[in-house]
Design an enzyme around this catalytic site. Structure first.
Site, PDB file in Angstrom:
ATOM      1  N   LYS A 135      51.142  43.974  52.028  1.00  0.00           N
ATOM      2  CA  LYS A 135      50.478  43.819  50.736  1.00  0.00           C
ATOM      3  C   LYS A 135      51.006  42.541  50.099  1.00  0.00           C
ATOM      4  CE  LYS A 135      49.771  46.089  46.253  1.00  0.00           C
ATOM      5  NZ  LYS A 135      50.045  47.289  45.445  1.00  0.00           N
TER       6      LYS A 135
ATOM      7  N   LYS B 264      46.409  44.016  52.862  1.00  0.00           N
ATOM      8  CA  LYS B 264      45.760  43.878  51.555  1.00  0.00           C
ATOM      9  C   LYS B 264      46.214  42.569  50.911  1.00  0.00           C
ATOM     10  CE  LYS B 264      45.486  46.054  46.976  1.00  0.00           C
ATOM     11  NZ  LYS B 264      45.986  47.135  46.110  1.00  0.00           N
TER      12      LYS B 264
END
Length: 325
Positions: free
Chosen positions: A194, A247
């Site tokens: 992330k 992400k």
């Protein structure tokens, strides 16, 4: 001109193009993110994310009727608490907004896959993803509360818990908490890679989760790093992650591809709020065809190697794909 091979022969018409298509986007690839809040009969629009809303639990049931009819297999739930404090108490409260939503969903739609985002940023008054001590996010104290939050979601009936905080060791802590309390069957979808991205802006409006000081670069990944993502994914798998995630998606297709090439585990990618908002805004201004742009973006994510695509376009894509089929 003597040409032995003419690639255009396989692009002549829809039937041939369909026959040789290498990547197929399917509604079963999609997960729809949902924002849930306290209250009754409430549905609030999000200015930076046209078509996306915050729902009270009762209104959420109406939205889920459409999701189930469209064949979308599951949702990812984010909660907006009634109050915030320094330790994010509602994140792991048995009567928290996510916990109450999960219980209601499982009563009404028992076969719908329910994934819960596990983090503290929406619940803390400082907006960081963990416990702040002396101006610094304390990793180990935060991981303990992340595990406690995941366990509360499992008790409510979540099928998959998805820790998104990026604390070191939190996947192991979550797996241990689940297993020791009889939830060995609950899966973990780890936000493994992330990044500290500028593309989260609309989400922070939607979830009211912007940090009140500093930023999240001390725990979310540097956008310049790709090899580091492979180390993060490897650690999460070793700690017990069942599914790993990259992400955002569109700016990190290379990372998605690298993870797919290196690891033989289910791979999710999050087509985040800023990516959604860009296409929506360009479409609203007549600069781009939304239908084709969104499907092209989603197809690129799957082509890069993602098995699961979390996207705010899930409802629209399900309708478009049904029309194509």
């Amino acid at each position: 001109m003597d040409i032995l091979y003419r690639p255009r022969r396989l692009r002549q018409n829809d039937a041939i193009r369909d026959l040789v298509r290498e990547t197929e986007l399917n509604v079963h690839d999609l997960i729809y993110p949902i924002f849930v809040m306290h209250g009754m009969n409430t549905q609030e629009g999000i200015q930076s994310m046209p078509g996306i809303y915050r729902y009270s639990v009762d209104r959420l049931m109406e939205e889920l009727e459409d999701i189930v009819k469209l064949g979308i297999p599951g949702i990812l739930i984010f909660g907006l608490p009634e109050y915030k404090d320094a330790v994010g108490s509602e994140a792991y409260a048995d009567d928290g907004v996510v916990q109450e939503a999960v219980k209601a969903i499982k009563r009404r739609f028992p076969t719908l896959l329910v994934i819960t985002d596990v983090c503290l940023c929406e619940y803390t008054d400082h907006g960081h993803c963990g416990i702040v001590k002396d101006g610094i996010v304390d990793n180990d104290a935060s991981a303990e509360l992340i595990a406690r939050t995941a366990l509360s979601h499992a008790r409510a009936g979540a099928d998959i818990v998805a820790p998104s905080d990026m604390m070191d060791g939190r996947i192991g802590a979550v797996r241990k908490a689940l297993d020791q309390n009889g939830y060995q069957h609950v899966s973990i979808m780890a936000y493994s890679a992330k990044y500290a991205s500028a593309f989260y802006g609309p989400f922070r409006e939607a979830a009211q989760s912007a940090p009140q000081f500093g930023d999240r670069r001390s725990y979310q990944m540097d956008p310049a790093n790709a090899r580091e993502a492979l180390r993060e994914v490897k650690l999460d798998i070793q700690e017990g992650a069942d599914i790993v995630m990259v992400k955002p998606a569109l700016s990190y297709l290379d990372v998605i591809h690298a993870v797919r090439q290196r690891f033989d585990v289910p791979l999710a990618a999050y087509n985040v709020s800023g990516e959604y908002a860009m296409i929506r805004a360009a479409s609203a201004n007549g600069w781009m065809d939304e239908h084709n742009a969104a499907l092209e973006a989603l197809t690129s994510i799957k082509r890069a190697g993602a098995d699961i695509i979390i996207t705010y376009f899930a409802k629209d894509a399900a309708k478009w794909l049904d029309t194509i089929l």
